[in-house]
Design a protein around this motif. Structure first.
Motif, PDB file in Angstrom:
ATOM      1  N   GLU A  90       0.696  -1.291   0.222  1.00 35.49           N
ATOM      2  CA  GLU A  90      -0.098  -0.144   0.257  1.00 35.49           C
ATOM      3  C   GLU A  90       0.960   1.190  -0.016  1.00 35.49           C
ATOM      4  O   GLU A  90       2.035   1.188   0.444  1.00 35.49           O
ATOM      5  N   ARG A  91       0.367   2.338  -0.452  1.00 37.38           N
ATOM      6  CA  ARG A  91       1.238   3.416  -0.636  1.00 37.38           C
ATOM      7  C   ARG A  91       0.745   4.222   0.701  1.00 37.38           C
ATOM      8  O   ARG A  91      -0.145   4.319   1.190  1.00 37.38           O
ATOM      9  N   ARG A  92       1.850   4.889   1.377  1.00 42.53           N
ATOM     10  CA  ARG A  92       1.884   5.344   2.460  1.00 42.53           C
ATOM     11  C   ARG A  92       1.743   6.917   2.396  1.00 42.53           C
ATOM     12  O   ARG A  92       2.471   7.558   1.544  1.00 42.53           O
ATOM     13  N   LYS A 131       1.207  -4.408   4.234  1.00 45.03           N
ATOM     14  CA  LYS A 131      -0.066  -3.983   5.312  1.00 45.03           C
ATOM     15  C   LYS A 131       0.416  -4.589   6.462  1.00 45.03           C
ATOM     16  O   LYS A 131       0.094  -3.971   7.643  1.00 45.03           O
ATOM     17  N   ASP A 156      10.191  -0.868   3.926  1.00 40.94           N
ATOM     18  CA  ASP A 156       9.845   0.507   3.408  1.00 40.94           C
ATOM     19  C   ASP A 156      10.400   0.479   1.799  1.00 40.94           C
ATOM     20  O   ASP A 156      11.710   0.076   1.807  1.00 40.94           O
TER      21      ASP A 156
END
Length: 681
Positions: free
Chosen positions: A98-100, A108, A115
């Motif tokens: 997922e994009r943070r 997730k 990262d």
């Protein structure tokens, strides 16, 4: 002999300062002990008749339950079963990227902090870490915004017609360069692929067999990675597996499985070489501030090479290692999908592979078993497919340890743990149906060569530092014996905590509360009562951490009297009288009547008792040192001490100070009253 009242002898003393008396804290009341034990998983299991999980001992890889019979069961998995959420709760593993908010990309839910770059400067390609230990790798160039697909981030055209794929795993990551064309393969930048490397709290060093390791200050491997690997796509061009004449005559679905049913269908993902792919191993070079691999140029640019070509150096946690080795030279370290065991060949119209042999290895650490007595042990592996519906034997062996550099034929075999006659996974292709199932290895009392429980017991006792178990086909020349097992295997251990030597062992010499132990027979403690009180604090061998179960223990007391040159037993007892107490409980017992003037000695040890099925047993700690005492009821009793204040005696829960730096504790000297008792007559 009768007891008289208190004599009227009083002494008053002016004390400039008071010494601190080392008093044993009062024993917990029965009510408070009952309340504490009622909260334990062991007590709840006994009350309900159902196993209860010990939540404080849950980890990413293990789970412990308390059983109604007083034992515990530890299940230790080779792959993580759960991960910690930021709020400390447990959640399922989910490596979907997922994009943070900070622009990075990550899974997730995983057992490591991972990262990936969201695009931009290549220096931030990826960071992998746990707590205060992390390492960072950088790409020598700019990275585009990645396309996300499940656990994989694809950075298109980091070089012309070369994609970079970063895949999150539960324990680390896998990095693959996808070289899509012959023209791309001729790029000079692919002749030596170098990544910048830095670490916090870790040192990146060369690993075993051409891999790399990130080690802590004590040299323990936190992250490990094998040598890199590259392979082409030649396997994608292979013709369908041939049918035998017998299979053609039989016809029907079962004689020619679909692609999903093919026993050896281990290709299909660009994370490992598949059947028919040309492959090569790439040692990783670790230099100051960088790691690099040099691809095999003959494979990268060969005239028979089939594109795309994949170049893959994975890295992951070193908590629990596993690998699959093949006789054709391939190795699948930290594999994360079902893999094969046995000869991968061709028989009865079923095609697995070119005839290579597979073996599978799982390694366990003893962390959770230290200080435990192992009653029973079971190894479980999940069989997902068999070559056909006929059962074949599969062996479980103990071997020397594995590492990221282990190659065929694998480590030395040390002992036989067990074998099973099984066929599973083909489901409705067999009659009756054979669904996938757990295959359990547990000692058969009728087979003397099965040694799993005793081996795990030695493992828990520290005689074996790492436990490595191998799955292999009993007959490695028979392709029909080939099976596929999942990457997650389990070691289930039934145990009880081992008792430890008791502490606070001593005798209360009169009617007070403080116990003493004199360890020399020439200087015994004078005891002024004929029925002295003895005490000992029960212990487990390994002290429980906060929240851990504290065991079910008793104190055994043993007293002897000097008789000429020998010692004769005169008294023994157990406390508590019924049931068991947890680690750290101070047990006290009053002896039977002792002869005045006699020289005695006593010792204590901690005991635990276990039941498991039809079996039961007792465990004892080593005994404490002897405590020597002499009964003399004519000696003066210990004085009773009272204070006029302001100081008060410290108790278990309160030790009230008076005064401070530059502040007097009392304006007037404190008066201490000592009141003595006359001896019994």
């Amino acid at each position: 002999m009768t007891r008289r009242g208190i004599a009227g002898v009083t002494t008053t003393a002016l004390l400039a300062s008071l010494p601190v008396l080392a008093l044993e804290p009062p024993q917990a009341t029965a009510a408070s002990k009952t309340s504490t034990m009622a909260q334990s998983a062991l007590q709840r299991a006994a009350a309900t008749g159902e196993p209860v999980e010990v939540m404080s001992e849950r980890t990413e890889y293990s789970q412990t339950v308390a059983n109604p019979d007083g034992t515990f069961t530890l299940t230790q998995s080779t792959t993580p079963q759960r991960a910690k959420a930021p709020d400390g709760s447990w959640q399922n593993i989910d490596t979907t990227l997922e994009r943070r908010a900070d622009g990075s990309v990550g899974p997730k839910s995983a057992v490591v902090n991972l990262d990936f770059s969201g695009g931009g400067a290549g220096a931030g390609m990826l960071q992998l870490g746990t707590d205060e230990q992390s390492m960072k790798f950088g790409w020598p160039g700019t990275l585009p915004t990645p396309a996300l697909n499940g656990a994989t981030a694809t950075y298109r055209n980091v070089l012309k017609d070369v994609d970079l794929q970063l895949t999150a795993t539960a324990e680390g990551y896998r990095e693959v360069l996808v070289v899509k064309t012959p023209e791309a393969a001729r790029s000079p930048e692919l002749e030596n692929i170098k990544l910048t490397a830095s670490a916090k709290g870790l040192s990146v060093i060369p690993g075993v067999g051409g891999g790399l390791r990130a080690v802590d200050a004590d040299g323990n491997a936190v992250f490990t990675g094998p040598a890199g690997q590259m392979w082409d796509s030649a396997g994608d061009t292979l013709p369908p597996a041939p049918k035998s004449e017998a299979a053609k005559q039989r016809g029907g679905k079962s004689s020619q499985p679909t692609v999903a049913e093919q026993p050896g269908n281990e290709e299909g993902e660009p994370t490992h070489p598949g059947e028919g792919d040309a492959s090569a191993e790439l040692p990783v070079t670790v230099t100051g501030g960088a790691v690099s691999v040099a691809p095999d140029l003959d494979l990268l640019r060969g005239k028979d090479t089939v594109y795309p070509v994949y170049i893959d150096p994975p890295v992951g946690l070193g908590v629990s290692e596993r690998t699959k080795l093949s006789s054709d030279g391939d190795k699948f370290w930290q594999f994360d999908k079902p893999m094969g065991v046995g000869k991968c060949g061709n028989a009865d119209g079923y095609y697995c592979g070119s005839g290579y042999t597979d073996r599978m290895y799982f390694e366990f650490a003893p962390t959770k078993l230290s200080g435990k007595y192992v009653i029973d042990a079971t190894f479980r592996a999940h069989e997902t497919w068999s070559f056909n519906c006929t059962p074949y034997w599969v062996d479980l062996k103990r071997t020397d340890n594995i590492s990221e550099g282990t190659r065929w034929p694998g480590p030395k075999t040390l002992d036989h743990m067990g074998d099973r006659y099984i066929s599973a996974g083909r489901d409705k292709n067999c009659s009756p149906a054979q669904p996938d199932t757990w295959v359990e290895f547990n000692d058969n009392p009728q087979e003397g060569d099965e040694n799993l429980a005793s081996t795990v017991r030695s493992f828990a006792d520290g005689k074996i530092h790492r436990l490595t178990l191998m799955l292999r086909a009993t007959d490695e020349s028979e392709p029909r014996a080939w099976k596929r097992f999942d990457d997650n295997a389990e070691l289930k251990v039934n145990y009880v905590p081992r008792p430890g030597m008791p502490t606070s062992v001593g005798v209360i010499p009169g009617t007070g509360t403080t116990a003493y132990c004199r360890t020399s027979s020439s200087d015994p403690l004078t005891v002024t009562t004929a029925t002295p009180t003895v005490q000992a604090r029960v212990q487990t061998k390994v002290q429980p951490k906060g929240g851990e179960e504290k065991g079910s223990l008793q104190a055994e007391f043993w007293m002897e009297r000097k008789n000429g040159s020998s010692w004769d037993k005169v008294w023994s007892d157990y406390k508590p009288d019924k049931g068991w107490d947890p680690d750290g409980t101070l047990e006290k017992a009053v002896t039977s009547q002792r002869a005045d003037g006699g020289l005695y000695r006593f010792k204590s040890r901690t005991q635990s008792h276990w039941y498991y099925g039809s079996k039961s047993g007792d465990l004892f700690s080593p005994s404490s040192s002897w405590c020597y005492l002499k009964i003399d009821t004519s000696a003066p009793k210990a004085p009773q001490i009272t204070s006029t204040g302001p100081y008060t005696e410290c108790t278990t829960n309160l030790c009230e100070p008076k005064g401070g730096p530059g502040v007097a504790g009392a304006s007037n000297p404190q008066r201490i009253q000592l009141q003595f008792q006359q001896p019994d007559h």
